[in-house]
Write a protein that holds these residues in place. Sequence first.
Motif, mmCIF file in Angstrom:
data_model
loop_
_atom_site.group_PDB
_atom_site.id
_atom_site.type_symbol
_atom_site.label_atom_id
_atom_site.label_comp_id
_atom_site.label_asym_id
_atom_site.label_seq_id
_atom_site.Cartn_x
_atom_site.Cartn_y
_atom_site.Cartn_z
ATOM 1 N N GLY A 15 -3.645 4.527 -14.763
ATOM 2 C CA GLY A 15 -4.566 5.233 -15.442
ATOM 3 C C GLY A 15 -6.037 5.029 -15.080
ATOM 4 O O GLY A 15 -6.302 5.390 -13.917
ATOM 5 N N THR A 16 -6.904 4.977 -16.044
ATOM 6 C CA THR A 16 -8.391 5.069 -15.735
ATOM 7 C C THR A 16 -8.958 3.614 -14.969
ATOM 8 O O THR A 16 -9.792 3.818 -14.062
ATOM 9 C CB THR A 16 -9.185 5.509 -16.756
ATOM 10 N N HIS A 17 -8.471 2.536 -15.282
ATOM 11 C CA HIS A 17 -8.833 1.263 -14.913
ATOM 12 C C HIS A 17 -8.616 0.943 -13.256
ATOM 13 O O HIS A 17 -9.245 0.005 -12.837
ATOM 14 C CB HIS A 17 -8.663 0.103 -15.795
ATOM 15 N N VAL A 43 -12.371 8.848 -25.964
ATOM 16 C CA VAL A 43 -12.811 8.201 -24.962
ATOM 17 C C VAL A 43 -12.896 6.427 -25.210
ATOM 18 O O VAL A 43 -12.387 5.962 -23.950
ATOM 19 C CB VAL A 43 -14.069 8.931 -24.681
ATOM 20 N N PRO A 44 -13.657 5.972 -26.225
ATOM 21 C CA PRO A 44 -13.721 4.417 -25.859
ATOM 22 C C PRO A 44 -12.035 3.985 -25.684
ATOM 23 O O PRO A 44 -12.129 2.695 -25.303
ATOM 24 C CB PRO A 44 -14.219 4.176 -27.315
ATOM 25 N N TYR A 45 -11.245 4.410 -26.248
ATOM 26 C CA TYR A 45 -9.794 3.980 -26.567
ATOM 27 C C TYR A 45 -9.223 4.044 -25.037
ATOM 28 O O TYR A 45 -8.189 3.066 -24.842
ATOM 29 C CB TYR A 45 -8.959 4.568 -27.171
ATOM 30 N N VAL A 46 -9.654 5.108 -24.313
ATOM 31 C CA VAL A 46 -9.062 5.080 -23.044
ATOM 32 C C VAL A 46 -9.831 4.951 -21.690
ATOM 33 O O VAL A 46 -9.287 4.677 -20.646
ATOM 34 C CB VAL A 46 -8.279 6.498 -22.796
ATOM 35 N N ARG A 47 -11.103 4.983 -22.111
ATOM 36 C CA ARG A 47 -12.236 4.420 -20.757
ATOM 37 C C ARG A 47 -12.419 3.064 -20.985
ATOM 38 O O ARG A 47 -12.835 2.450 -20.010
ATOM 39 C CB ARG A 47 -13.066 5.429 -20.796
#
Length: 490
Positions: free
Chosen positions: A151-153, A213-217
């Motif tokens: 993912g992004t993290h 965005v807040p849900y995936v980032r």
Amino acid sequence: MSREMYNEIDLAKINLNAEPPTEEPARQYYFMAKCREWVREFERKNGRLPCFFTQTFGCQMNARDSEKLTGILLQMGFAETEEETADFVLYNTCTVRENANQRVYGRLGYLNTLKKKNPHMMIALCGCMTQEPETVEKLKKSYRFVDVIFGTHNIFKLAELMWRRLTENRQVVEIWKDTEQIVEELPVERKFPFKSGVNIMFGCNNFCSYCIVPYVRGRERSRKPEDILDEIRRLVSEGVVEVMLLGQNVNSYGKNLDTPLTFAGLLRQVECIEGLRRVRFMTSHPKDLSDELIQVMKESGKICHHLHLPVQSGSSRILKAMNRRYTKEQYLELVDRIRAAVPDISLTTDIIVGFPGETEEDFQETMDVVRKVEFDSAFTFIYSKRTGTPAAAMEDQVEPEVVKDRFDRLLAQVQQISARVCARDLHTVREVLVEGPDDHMEGYVTGRLGNNTLVHFPGDPSLTGTILPVYLEESRGFYYMGSPLPVAGT
């Protein structure tokens, strides 16, 4: 491309028989060294290096992430290619709009046909799209040929995840729901040697009703100012003259630091870095743009007079439904304050047309804002339902033909104003950062003004990365034709 190294770690000196380190980034260098051994074995068997292909979807933060991923792959010994027939294909995905997901699924279908002909091919998927649980379940069920999903993290863990895939010989899926961890000290392969993005924060706390965005980032996480400043100093030492400070909402920077620091305070420190010529930043949320930031921009000799300030709608009623937390009047008053302090500021924006419940009256409020502000340019979007956001469940979805008509009218108005506004510097001399040879005219180069407008003028490719005085002799709507002036002392 330009290599950016945080730690000059010699992979050959890493003891691969030892247990992997637990601390980052040492752990990732260990797995880079492990993967490099696999690369050497591949080269011995095939008489060539394995090659990789990356494709980036989405925003500038994704682009910066892809520079890190590319840097890691090059450090492992892979060779980069522009062909999707590569041995390793990596898609860094965006999920702001659902059609972005469909594009990726389409590309994956194509890769599956390639992989059937080339079984040792590896495919990886990362980025915002993979932060959605339903997407991951779909990939695990119907796209088993995708080798690595992250993912992004945990972008920084590419080497470790690849090593797991190589040794476990099964699909590797590792998605973090959220994290406080920030690991930036890894190789980066920059697209430009003279300018670079710099992440100053990650995540978003705003929860605009249309935005995923807040849900995936995840939630906002600010980097320590000393780490940001060290990175910029290192970039400047490598020839970078312009940096772009990146965050989903840079105006929120510093709120979660142990010692709070405002974004304006960070800019003051960045400006003091010797050798740095230009500072840009994005994106700014209007509700958080402070008078302190306006004052810093007014006083600065390095901060570019360009501000991307998404309005999204001109209707206060729609703005409330969007959860933007400002009104039309507050936005216009903010623009007045900015222009009073920085009269030559270039303002650009984002606008959504056809948000649920938008009436013709609401749309005319948006047109009114466009006429009053006179944006240099605007990114205009037709609203599309984004599953997982509050707006997707709202009633009064606007008919597509109505939205299309409004969109066309808005675009025509924006372009008419932009063509006039962008010509305001005609017949003046401005500094231009040369970005490279002109793609369309032999013997010309292309560069940007501080306000981000393009300029084409006669020049040699050797000028790339330099900042030159250029006379703007002709405006062609959205760009200038210019003539370079002699530089003092040359």
